[in-house]
Design a protein around this motif. Structure first.
Motif, PDB file in Angstrom:
ATOM      1  N   MET A   1       0.836  -1.195   0.000  1.00 31.65           N
ATOM      2  CA  MET A   1       0.000   0.000   0.000  1.00 31.65           C
ATOM      3  C   MET A   1       0.870   1.242   0.000  1.00 31.65           C
ATOM      4  N   SER A   2       0.649   2.124  -0.956  1.00 28.37           N
ATOM      5  CA  SER A   2       1.434   3.350  -1.012  1.00 28.37           C
ATOM      6  C   SER A   2       0.902   4.378  -0.038  1.00 28.37           C
ATOM      7  N   LYS A   3      -0.296   4.169   0.446  1.00 31.24           N
ATOM      8  CA  LYS A   3      -0.846   5.011   1.496  1.00 31.24           C
ATOM      9  C   LYS A   3      -1.884   4.170   2.222  1.00 31.24           C
ATOM     10  N   PRO A   4      -2.339   4.549   3.402  1.00 35.04           N
ATOM     11  CA  PRO A   4      -3.264   3.655   4.123  1.00 35.04           C
ATOM     12  C   PRO A   4      -4.554   3.418   3.358  1.00 35.04           C
ATOM     13  N   ARG A   5      -5.064   2.195   3.499  1.00 35.90           N
ATOM     14  CA  ARG A   5      -6.316   1.817   2.844  1.00 35.90           C
ATOM     15  C   ARG A   5      -7.480   2.031   3.791  1.00 35.90           C
ATOM     16  N   PRO A   6      -8.672   2.204   3.253  1.00 33.04           N
ATOM     17  CA  PRO A   6      -9.843   2.336   4.125  1.00 33.04           C
ATOM     18  C   PRO A   6      -9.928   1.155   5.089  1.00 33.04           C
ATOM     19  N   GLY A   7     -10.150   1.446   6.342  1.00 34.98           N
ATOM     20  CA  GLY A   7     -10.255   0.410   7.355  1.00 34.98           C
ATOM     21  C   GLY A   7      -8.966   0.064   8.056  1.00 34.98           C
ATOM     22  N   ASP A   8      -7.819   0.559   7.558  1.00 36.61           N
ATOM     23  CA  ASP A   8      -6.553   0.300   8.243  1.00 36.61           C
ATOM     24  C   ASP A   8      -6.531   0.979   9.608  1.00 36.61           C
ATOM     25  N   VAL A   9      -5.800   0.366  10.534  1.00 34.29           N
ATOM     26  CA  VAL A   9      -5.619   0.936  11.867  1.00 34.29           C
ATOM     27  C   VAL A   9      -4.287   1.681  11.893  1.00 34.29           C
ATOM     28  N   VAL A  10      -4.360   2.982  12.100  1.00 36.27           N
ATOM     29  CA  VAL A  10      -3.174   3.841  12.064  1.00 36.27           C
ATOM     30  C   VAL A  10      -3.036   4.553  13.409  1.00 36.27           C
ATOM     31  N   VAL A  11      -1.890   4.395  14.056  1.00 34.24           N
ATOM     32  CA  VAL A  11      -1.607   5.038  15.331  1.00 34.24           C
ATOM     33  C   VAL A  11      -0.580   6.142  15.088  1.00 34.24           C
ATOM     34  N   ILE A  12      -0.831   7.329  15.631  1.00 36.67           N
ATOM     35  CA  ILE A  12       0.057   8.470  15.414  1.00 36.67           C
ATOM     36  C   ILE A  12       0.365   9.127  16.749  1.00 36.67           C
ATOM     37  N   THR A  13       1.644   9.222  17.097  1.00 27.42           N
ATOM     38  CA  THR A  13       2.042   9.991  18.276  1.00 27.42           C
ATOM     39  C   THR A  13       2.395  11.408  17.834  1.00 27.42           C
ATOM     40  N   GLY A  14       2.353  12.325  18.786  1.00 32.75           N
ATOM     41  CA  GLY A  14       2.565  13.727  18.428  1.00 32.75           C
ATOM     42  C   GLY A  14       1.441  14.252  17.561  1.00 32.75           C
ATOM     43  N   ALA A  15       0.244  13.677  17.719  1.00 32.73           N
ATOM     44  CA  ALA A  15      -0.868  13.957  16.807  1.00 32.73           C
ATOM     45  C   ALA A  15      -1.554  15.284  17.082  1.00 32.73           C
ATOM     46  N   SER A  16      -1.179  15.968  18.147  1.00 37.29           N
ATOM     47  CA  SER A  16      -1.897  17.191  18.521  1.00 37.29           C
ATOM     48  C   SER A  16      -1.420  18.421  17.781  1.00 37.29           C
TER      49      SER A  16
END
Length: 311
Positions: A1-16
């Motif tokens: 996947m070149s970018k996340p697909r619908p339904g993927d679980v993505v965790v992001i730190t520093g997200a604020s």
């Protein structure tokens, strides 16, 4: 996947704020399930609402200090309890301190290393086993061009980002046996985010992103495009490579010009500031935004030069 697909679980730190916030919004537009982490819950709630509006399949806020190993473990456990797996974990949490090495207080110097380097190690310690168990997924570590060079007045940050780059290289070697696991490392240059105003500062003047300045939206797009590309180019600006070449190939030239360039290109001499711990030791949620407010970089350099000429 070149970018996340619908339904993927993505965790992001520093997200604020800044790059993390832009990455969350970009991933939301792809219909992903987002887990947003940072130290301050109020800012995260605002970003979660923005991500819902942008099209996220779901959003979950988990206040987390990445410098706290137990908190990172709890974050990963919470994600697995909710979703059962992780498709992408993007570690964007980071803090900055300005000032000569001996002038930055010990607790601030250590605080930069705690978040940027030890926080990244904490993330790897708990995320990598999950990805290996799945034999799939990406761990993205956000570094910096300063992790490849030296600059005066940012020693703690430079040391931390050199360490992040080393850690990324180690993780790639250690996980080469898992074809489905990707360790991604990216190195932005100057980015239009609030991190410069949020920084601890013992320099006397506010920092600013040096040119060429990228938008956080552009960096977010580049981060997501590398999620499954183990050997993707890590430098996000061509100018990063020019700077790296000068640092390595002609160090005597680099050392002669980096001081004046930094004073005029990476400091705003028209914005004096009192000594401050910034957001290194504790979050300052009022300063969490998508973009900074430094204005045009070339105009800023011209103003700095004129200020110096005027004494």
């Amino acid at each position: 996947m070149s970018k996340p697909r619908p339904g993927d679980v993505v965790v992001i730190t520093g997200a604020s704020s800044g790059i993390g916030r832009a990455t969350a919004l970009a991933a939301a537009a792809e219909g992903t399930h987002l887990v947003l982490a940072a130290r301050g819950v109020g800012s995260l709630d605002l970003v979660a609402a923005e991500c819902d509006d942008a099209g996220a399949a779901s959003t979950m806020v988990v206040p987390t200090d990445v410098g706290d190993d137990a908190a990172v473990r709890a974050l990963v456990d919470t994600v697995l309890d909710r979703h059962g797996h992780i498709d992408a974990f993007i570690n964007s949490a980071g803090v900055v301190a300005y000032g000569r090495t001996e002038e930055v207080p010990q607790e601030v110097f250590d605080g930069v290393l705690r978040t940027n380097l030890l926080g990244t190690a904490n993330v790897a310690r708990h995320v990598v086993p999950v990805l290996r168990g799945q034999d799939s997924g990406t761990l993205t570590l956000v570094g910096s061009v300063i992790g490849h060079i030296a600059v005066p007045g940012m020693t703690a940050y430079a040391v931390s980002k050199w360490g992040v780059r080393a850690l990324a290289r180690q993780l790639k070697l250690e996980n080469a046996d898992k074809r489905g696991v990707t360790i991604s490392y990216v190195a932005p240059g100057g980015v239009d985010t609030p991190i410069y105003q949020q920084a601890a500062n013992y320099d006397g003047f506010e920092g600013r992103p040096p040119p060429p300045v990228a938008s956080p939206e552009r960096v977010a797009k580049q981060i997501l495009s590398r999620l499954d590309r183990q050997h993707a180019w890590s430098q996000l600006l061509v100018s990063n490579e020019v700077i790296r070449f000068g640092f390595s190939a002609v160090p005597f030239v680099y050392d002669a010009i980096i001081g004046p360039f930094f004073r005029h290109g990476a400091i705003d001499r028209l914005r004096p500031t009192e000594a401050t711990t910034g957001n290194v030791l504790a979050p300052r949620q009022s300063g969490n935004k998508l973009h900074g407010d430094q204005g045009n970089a070339l105009v800023g350099i011209a103003r700095n030069v004129l200020s110096s000429l005027r004494g």
